[in-house]
Design a protein around this motif. Structure first.
Motif, PDB file in Angstrom:
ATOM      1  N   ARG A  14       0.737  -1.172  -0.024  1.00  0.00           N
ATOM      2  CA  ARG A  14      -0.090   0.162   0.111  1.00  0.00           C
ATOM      3  C   ARG A  14       0.924   1.384   0.201  1.00  0.00           C
ATOM      4  NH1 ARG A  14      -5.334   0.840   1.245  1.00  0.00           N
ATOM      5  NH2 ARG A  14      -5.667  -1.223   1.825  1.00  0.00           N
ATOM      6  N   GLU A  15       2.224   1.094   0.776  1.00  0.00           N
ATOM      7  CA  GLU A  15       2.938   2.530   0.797  1.00  0.00           C
ATOM      8  C   GLU A  15       3.594   2.601  -0.512  1.00  0.00           C
ATOM      9  OE1 GLU A  15       5.430   2.103   4.013  1.00  0.00           O
ATOM     10  OE2 GLU A  15       4.069   1.912   5.525  1.00  0.00           O
ATOM     11  N   LYS A  16       3.684   1.340  -1.213  1.00  0.00           N
ATOM     12  CA  LYS A  16       4.536   1.694  -2.486  1.00  0.00           C
ATOM     13  C   LYS A  16       3.640   2.136  -3.486  1.00  0.00           C
ATOM     14  CE  LYS A  16       7.557  -2.162  -3.375  1.00  0.00           C
ATOM     15  NZ  LYS A  16       8.825  -2.033  -3.118  1.00  0.00           N
ATOM     16  N   TYR A  17       2.501   1.791  -3.402  1.00  0.00           N
ATOM     17  CA  TYR A  17       1.225   2.286  -4.149  1.00  0.00           C
ATOM     18  C   TYR A  17       1.147   3.877  -4.121  1.00  0.00           C
ATOM     19  CZ  TYR A  17      -0.394  -2.313  -6.477  1.00  0.00           C
ATOM     20  OH  TYR A  17      -0.428  -3.293  -6.844  1.00  0.00           O
ATOM     21  N   GLU A  18       1.043   3.962  -2.870  1.00  0.00           N
ATOM     22  CA  GLU A  18       0.908   5.332  -2.295  1.00  0.00           C
ATOM     23  C   GLU A  18       1.804   6.617  -2.846  1.00  0.00           C
ATOM     24  OE1 GLU A  18      -1.643   4.980   1.903  1.00  0.00           O
ATOM     25  OE2 GLU A  18       0.344   5.380   2.035  1.00  0.00           O
ATOM     26  N   SER A  19       3.232   5.870  -2.785  1.00  0.00           N
ATOM     27  CA  SER A  19       4.314   6.764  -3.298  1.00  0.00           C
ATOM     28  C   SER A  19       4.249   6.887  -4.903  1.00  0.00           C
ATOM     29  CB  SER A  19       5.475   6.443  -2.715  1.00  0.00           C
ATOM     30  OG  SER A  19       6.300   5.524  -3.401  1.00  0.00           O
ATOM     31  N   LEU A  20       4.083   5.808  -5.608  1.00  0.00           N
ATOM     32  CA  LEU A  20       3.993   5.432  -6.964  1.00  0.00           C
ATOM     33  C   LEU A  20       3.026   6.480  -7.793  1.00  0.00           C
ATOM     34  CD1 LEU A  20       5.613   4.248  -9.082  1.00  0.00           C
ATOM     35  CD2 LEU A  20       4.176   2.101  -9.043  1.00  0.00           C
ATOM     36  N   LEU A  21       1.685   6.188  -7.238  1.00  0.00           N
ATOM     37  CA  LEU A  21       0.697   6.629  -8.147  1.00  0.00           C
ATOM     38  C   LEU A  21       0.549   8.169  -8.521  1.00  0.00           C
ATOM     39  CD1 LEU A  21      -2.397   5.837  -9.305  1.00  0.00           C
ATOM     40  CD2 LEU A  21      -0.862   4.106  -8.034  1.00  0.00           C
ATOM     41  N   PRO A  22       1.113   9.375  -7.313  1.00  0.00           N
ATOM     42  CA  PRO A  22       1.314  10.528  -7.793  1.00  0.00           C
ATOM     43  C   PRO A  22       2.135  10.781  -8.628  1.00  0.00           C
ATOM     44  CG  PRO A  22       1.251  10.237  -5.309  1.00  0.00           C
ATOM     45  CD  PRO A  22       1.294   8.613  -6.108  1.00  0.00           C
ATOM     46  N   GLN A  23       3.161  10.041  -8.617  1.00  0.00           N
ATOM     47  CA  GLN A  23       4.337  10.187  -9.508  1.00  0.00           C
ATOM     48  C   GLN A  23       3.870   9.922 -10.918  1.00  0.00           C
ATOM     49  OE1 GLN A  23       8.723   8.828  -8.407  1.00  0.00           O
ATOM     50  NE2 GLN A  23       7.591   7.802  -6.755  1.00  0.00           N
ATOM     51  N   GLU A 143      -7.179  -7.486  -2.592  1.00  0.00           N
ATOM     52  CA  GLU A 143      -7.994  -6.079  -2.551  1.00  0.00           C
ATOM     53  C   GLU A 143      -6.840  -4.875  -2.662  1.00  0.00           C
ATOM     54  OE1 GLU A 143     -11.134  -5.913  -2.969  1.00  0.00           O
ATOM     55  OE2 GLU A 143     -10.951  -7.851  -3.376  1.00  0.00           O
ATOM     56  N   VAL A 144      -5.790  -4.875  -2.023  1.00  0.00           N
ATOM     57  CA  VAL A 144      -5.033  -3.648  -2.043  1.00  0.00           C
ATOM     58  C   VAL A 144      -4.623  -3.404  -3.444  1.00  0.00           C
ATOM     59  CG1 VAL A 144      -2.866  -2.644  -1.396  1.00  0.00           C
ATOM     60  CG2 VAL A 144      -4.060  -4.158   0.291  1.00  0.00           C
ATOM     61  N   ASP A 145      -4.185  -4.207  -4.312  1.00  0.00           N
ATOM     62  CA  ASP A 145      -3.927  -4.246  -5.672  1.00  0.00           C
ATOM     63  C   ASP A 145      -4.922  -3.760  -6.515  1.00  0.00           C
ATOM     64  OD1 ASP A 145      -0.897  -5.456  -5.752  1.00  0.00           O
ATOM     65  OD2 ASP A 145      -1.973  -7.206  -4.816  1.00  0.00           O
ATOM     66  N   LYS A 146      -6.086  -4.373  -5.989  1.00  0.00           N
ATOM     67  CA  LYS A 146      -7.384  -4.062  -6.976  1.00  0.00           C
ATOM     68  C   LYS A 146      -7.778  -2.657  -6.680  1.00  0.00           C
ATOM     69  CE  LYS A 146     -12.026  -5.645  -7.392  1.00  0.00           C
ATOM     70  NZ  LYS A 146     -12.903  -4.473  -7.096  1.00  0.00           N
ATOM     71  N   GLU A 147      -7.737  -2.241  -5.456  1.00  0.00           N
ATOM     72  CA  GLU A 147      -7.997  -0.655  -5.039  1.00  0.00           C
ATOM     73  C   GLU A 147      -7.142   0.133  -5.677  1.00  0.00           C
ATOM     74  OE1 GLU A 147      -7.681   0.153  -0.939  1.00  0.00           O
ATOM     75  OE2 GLU A 147      -7.620   2.083  -1.252  1.00  0.00           O
ATOM     76  N   TRP A 148      -5.648  -0.143  -5.804  1.00  0.00           N
ATOM     77  CA  TRP A 148      -4.854   1.130  -6.258  1.00  0.00           C
ATOM     78  C   TRP A 148      -4.694   0.854  -7.763  1.00  0.00           C
ATOM     79  CZ3 TRP A 148      -2.588   5.352  -3.761  1.00  0.00           C
ATOM     80  CH2 TRP A 148      -3.007   5.173  -2.450  1.00  0.00           C
ATOM     81  N   LEU A 149      -4.808  -0.189  -8.401  1.00  0.00           N
ATOM     82  CA  LEU A 149      -4.658  -0.233  -9.758  1.00  0.00           C
ATOM     83  C   LEU A 149      -5.816   0.243 -10.470  1.00  0.00           C
ATOM     84  CD1 LEU A 149      -2.759  -3.702 -10.194  1.00  0.00           C
ATOM     85  CD2 LEU A 149      -1.915  -1.569 -10.439  1.00  0.00           C
ATOM     86  N   GLU A 150      -7.153  -0.001  -9.634  1.00  0.00           N
ATOM     87  CA  GLU A 150      -8.348   0.644 -10.360  1.00  0.00           C
ATOM     88  C   GLU A 150      -8.149   2.299  -9.964  1.00  0.00           C
ATOM     89  OE1 GLU A 150     -11.429  -1.206  -8.247  1.00  0.00           O
ATOM     90  OE2 GLU A 150     -11.477  -2.930  -9.730  1.00  0.00           O
ATOM     91  N   LYS A 151      -7.476   2.957  -9.260  1.00  0.00           N
ATOM     92  CA  LYS A 151      -7.404   4.155  -9.266  1.00  0.00           C
ATOM     93  C   LYS A 151      -6.566   4.529 -10.198  1.00  0.00           C
ATOM     94  CE  LYS A 151      -6.969   4.609  -4.156  1.00  0.00           C
ATOM     95  NZ  LYS A 151      -7.390   5.382  -3.180  1.00  0.00           N
ATOM     96  N   LEU A 152      -5.410   3.849 -10.557  1.00  0.00           N
ATOM     97  CA  LEU A 152      -4.748   4.186 -11.720  1.00  0.00           C
ATOM     98  C   LEU A 152      -5.310   3.803 -13.002  1.00  0.00           C
ATOM     99  CD1 LEU A 152      -1.725   4.359 -13.341  1.00  0.00           C
ATOM    100  CD2 LEU A 152      -1.609   1.774 -13.188  1.00  0.00           C
TER     101      LEU A 152
END
Ligand code: SME
Length: 160
Positions: A14-23, A143-152
């Motif tokens: 989750r922390e990895k996605y949190e830092s990656l998505l804004p980038q 579900e963490v991957d699903k949540e963050w990749l859906e945001k992507l």
């Protein structure tokens, strides 16, 4: 433009996605060419998340055609309803597969692939492309991957 990706080495995805998505959001904000953006997103996910295989298939006529990706070579064309990718396309929804051997009709591009998640991006209700992420470990996506990749995918939809 940001030339370098800041990789979060946390073991918490989750922390990895949190830092990656804004980038990724920053990376695609100044570019409107779809292939250029998908190429950088595939690279950012490969290096940011250390995925085994990550890439896009783009809807062209009545098939999914391989687009920008990172990882081993892959199948180039997939029909609607076929495999995990074709199923996600047909249903226009995320498909999470903990064990690819238990998914009827799974298309084995690589025998090393063990689990998989596929997500869709649509415009006017029609799927335009899918994101496929493969792991060489069983049960690697949740579900963490699903949540963050859906945001992507929402970010990608904003560029379609
Ligand atoms: N396994 C996918 C095919 C694409 S590759 O894994 C890159 C599927 O069953 O649709």
């Amino acid at each position: 433009m940001a030339e370098e990706l800041i990789i979060n080495t946390s073991t918490d995805k989750r922390e990895k996605y949190e830092s990656l998505l804004p980038q990724i959001e920053g990376l695609i904000s100044y570019e409107d060419d779809l292939i250029a953006n998908l190429s950088n997103i595939a690279a950012a996910l490969k290096f940011g998340m250390n995925f085994f295989w990550v890439g896009f298939y783009i809807v062209k006529n009545d098939e999914l055609v391989l687009g920008p990706f990172q990882g081993p070579i892959a199948c180039t064309r997939i029909r609607m309803g076929k495999g995990v990718c074709g199923t996600a396309w047909e249903k226009n929804e995320t498909v999470l597969v903990p064990n690819v051997d238990e998914f009827p009709g799974h298309i084995a591009c690589s025998s090393d692939s063990k689990s998989e998640i596929v997500l869709t991006a649509s415009k006017n209700g029609e799927v335009q492309l899918i994101l496929d992420v493969d792991s060489d470990q069983l049960n690697d996506f949740d579900e963490v991957d699903k949540e963050w990749l859906e945001k992507l995918m929402v970010l990608i939809e904003g560029k379609l």
